[in-house]
Design a protein around this motif. Sequence first.
Motif: not given
Length: 261
Positions: A47-74
Amino acid sequence: MLQAIYNNLRIKSILLNLIIDIGNTKIKASLFRDGKLIDTKTSEQTDTDFALDILADFTIEHAIVSSVREFPEELMRLLTSKIEKVFFFDAQLPVPIENLYESKNTLGYDRLAACIGAYAKNPGQNILVIDAGTAITFDFINNKGQYLGGCISPGLSMRYKALHHFTKKLPQLSQQDDFYLIGKNTNEAITGGVQNGIVFEVDSYIAKLKEEYADLKVVLTGGDASFLHQHIVNNSDYEPNILAIGLHHILEFNASESANN
């Protein structure tokens, strides 16, 4: 044309909202601009590598995370270090409808978010959202914007796997385009039993609920939704992105509430 639109979105002055939905095996990101879904990306990266790729390409103002796994702390640490407002969708996060489910802490957040998305697109209507994935979930939100709950049933692939796993001789099969009421061999009998069974179950559920809510609107989503959309007799809307739409409405609701406080 589409590539030009995509390239324009990568201009850093354009602010986007980011929806991250972490599933059991894949992670999905949806980008919204001015309330509209612009792009969706799916990955098996961390999830962190995926997010880093997106943040490198776009400017994000707000975000929300939903997960069926454990809380994604990192992931949450990464996002909060780079984005103005980041929310995690759990039972404590306020939502723009009334949730009347008794066991809120055990409610699958995807079920609630899909209903919120369906109601946002169809305000003031009684809506049944059917999510046909690993399990089939039936969820109802009434015309007052109250989520009441629903049912959970085994999905298409689960039924095929169960027949193979719990018997000694039945083969492992998967969804087929052609299936019959009367199978002339074992494979046809299994395919007809599983696929007709799901179609009959869904149609009967809808018909029973329509006895109480005659104006019921049916929304289909999930991996096997297109199959159901083709074969059930009841009218339905196929909305593959309804979960992302619901999460975005939850994001906007909380971002607005946060700005007003």
